[in-house]
Write a protein that holds these residues in place. Sequence first.
Motif, PDB file in Angstrom:
ATOM      1  N   GLN A 108      49.364  41.416  44.306  1.00 29.54           N
ATOM      2  CA  GLN A 108      48.356  40.708  43.499  1.00 29.54           C
ATOM      3  C   GLN A 108      47.727  39.570  44.299  1.00 29.54           C
ATOM      4  O   GLN A 108      46.521  39.365  44.286  1.00 29.54           O
ATOM      5  CB  GLN A 108      48.984  40.118  42.231  1.00 29.54           C
ATOM      6  CG  GLN A 108      49.392  41.139  41.197  1.00 29.54           C
ATOM      7  CD  GLN A 108      50.057  40.452  39.995  1.00 29.54           C
ATOM      8  OE1 GLN A 108      49.394  39.776  39.222  1.00 29.54           O
ATOM      9  NE2 GLN A 108      51.357  40.627  39.862  1.00 29.54           N
ATOM     10  N   ALA A 126      44.931  41.263  39.629  1.00 30.69           N
ATOM     11  CA  ALA A 126      45.940  40.916  38.620  1.00 30.69           C
ATOM     12  C   ALA A 126      46.639  42.148  38.080  1.00 30.69           C
ATOM     13  O   ALA A 126      46.049  43.212  37.924  1.00 30.69           O
ATOM     14  CB  ALA A 126      45.285  40.162  37.471  1.00 30.69           C
ATOM     15  N   CYS A 144      45.408  35.875  34.728  1.00 28.10           N
ATOM     16  CA  CYS A 144      46.463  36.526  35.503  1.00 28.10           C
ATOM     17  C   CYS A 144      47.715  35.666  35.419  1.00 28.10           C
ATOM     18  O   CYS A 144      47.636  34.479  35.145  1.00 28.10           O
ATOM     19  CB  CYS A 144      46.044  36.720  36.958  1.00 28.10           C
ATOM     20  SG  CYS A 144      45.604  35.196  37.772  1.00 28.10           S
TER      21      CYS A 144
END
Lengths: 401, 401
Positions: free
Chosen positions: B113, B119, B317
């Motif tokens: 990520q 995300a 996220c």
Amino acid sequence: MEKTINIGLFGLGVVGTGIVSVIARAKNAHAVIRRICVRNLDKPRSIELPEGLITDNPDDILLDPEIDLIVEVVDNAEASYRIVTAALRRGIPVVSGSKAMIARHLPELISLQRQHHTALLYDASSCGSIPVIRNLEEYYDNDLLLEVKGILNGSSNYILSRVFDHGEPYRQALKRAQELGFAESDPSFDIEGFDSLFKLIIITVHALGVYVAPSEIFTYGISTIHDADIRYAREKGMKIKLVAQVVKISPETFTMFVMPEFVSPSRYIYSVDDEYNGVVIRGECYDRQFMFGKGAGSLPTASSILSDVMARRHGYCYEYKKMAYPDRPAYTTDIPLKVYVRYFDTPVTSLLPFQRITEQYTSDENNYVIGEILLSDLIACRRQLSAPDVFVTNITRFFEE
Amino acid sequence: MEKTINIGLFGLGVVGTGIVSVIARAKNAHAVIRRICVRNLDKPRSIELPEGLITDNPDDILLDPEIDLIVEVVDNAEASYRIVTAALRRGIPVVSGSKAMIARHLPELISLQRQHHTALLYDASSCGSIPVIRNLEEYYDNDLLLEVKGILNGSSNYILSRVFDHGEPYRQALKRAQELGFAESDPSFDIEGFDSLFKLIIITVHALGVYVAPSEIFTYGISTIHDADIRYAREKGMKIKLVAQVVKISPETFTMFVMPEFVSPSRYIYSVDDEYNGVVIRGECYDRQFMFGKGAGSLPTASSILSDVMARRHGYCYEYKKMAYPDRPAYTTDIPLKVYVRYFDTPVTSLLPFQRITEQYTSDENNYVIGEILLSDLIACRRQLSAPDVFVTNITRFFEE
């Protein structure tokens, strides 16, 4: 190394003192209380504070360019309004716990946030440590939400628990709640249902995207509860709880009110006792969610304030996105409710325009009637229902439980 | 006018079908499923889908520049790993419900990520519709968190409810859970505790900022439960629940494990029955919070996936900020637990290095021993405890309840 957040704190009562202690414990929060503004400098404090930290001049916080964030937990709605609006106008973000002020002024507070590109967070204002607002705003999608219902006031719930489970007289239970610091300084807020009402208004904005003013909502408390009501509930195997609810009646409409309710053991809120709060969130897809926790008290509320402070680190603000949805439901009071009304002398059956009476009981000692009546008629008869010999309890069930 | 989110969906089983239906209902989500990738194109489907929507070629989604977001609910951990890592490497954000895959590969998934500035959201992976991950990540501050404990697997809980409350034989209850679609396709995931374990690992990352691999954690399920255990619990007025917990033992250490536990009526999780999940979050300041809701099933899980999809609208996220805290507690298994071990033939008392035995019962029909033993010794003796005539239940109480 994270930047330290410099906090200006307004209010050093039960919650304010809790905030000082929680922030001192939360090392990873990197937050520091830079200044505390109080009304009365001479009042003795339960905690020791460094020289010069306390002031009674709001400008010492509002005009201090080093302050990143204002935390406002003042126990006076007007002072709270002045502080919060002044701060937002200066573009300073605010975390507030003042539900009465927020519930009354939310439309203006929302436009101030937009106008001055700043944020007002107030998760602590509803249900203390339970993250209701943030979850409604972020997690539960509007289309699918059917109902938010719960026990939102720790103090009246504590009183009802003492009366119900411990057979304590009402007055004594109220006094004890005040001594324990659960009750608001104006006890009518708790026992007349206004505290629950303010929280319900805030919840409804984040649940359905609609603001309804306090004066438009039926609010009935527990101050006229009598042994006869407690006996009646016990005989049916139920408890009486002060319940706030907002319910979608149809895809186009919703209603909301605060009223005592008979609660049977099969329901989640039956076991929410003492100063606890419990909220049931019902959706089309996930059925029911239940959140439960301490809704009052110094540290639980302070801990919720800390969560809002931390959220400001990554620039969190409420988006009020549901307020922009084209298909928001409309508020209605044109719905029949089934209620129990206990009375001694007030001629309830002739005063109230019941659509249908299903049960009636009279005796030398007390009388009650159970019947269907429009919520709008309950609102119209609000004054008569305030008679000291009258007590109203909701029996309506909108959903199978 | 909000931009439409174009979703590529992997998997069209129980949850995938729920997602199609929930997204169709959620008008304000402005989300559209652009393509669905399945393993077997010829499998009959319970829903009607437009021509050309389904494919069996992952690249039809992974290489489609119009896809904004991938939703992955594939019922196969390896396929799920390939899809999710491929998507993240291409910078496409992913919402996943694959707890086994996430629990095994979380450190790698976190660095992917970061590396590709995208995300991975997975709130649906733990407790279906209950927003546990997001609240731990955003709401409950690390310093103050003491314990997260609960019933995380709907299917085993459903089975225990049938056995306990309805006197149904274990096999029959398992079969019924599978028919109702609560059970994972590999039932050992549910009944041996692995599903709970995977969720607990994910929860611990967001609760304390520490990742512990599945192989290091004591996990014991309910497959060897016997009438004798049920009788024993009933006689004591308790239920047996499969409980997952992560607990701070000291400011510097924590422990975690999945094990059946005797639960008395005064505890919140006692009343979490059927396919419901319930999680208690304990903090220094707010005492206990309890969240309760449907943890399994098509629509509840799909509704949680939708919340993650909506969160991507404003670029949400997980920050994994607690993983960067300097004072993260360390995982330890060097703690004494109090356990009940029931056995028929396996010589439990000589095989297990109890520190202290407090009760012992032997009879022609069954035997049990109650005593203190190190968690590390339980792990060391895991193979012996797997004997079909042995069942272990936790009695330890870390906190007053």
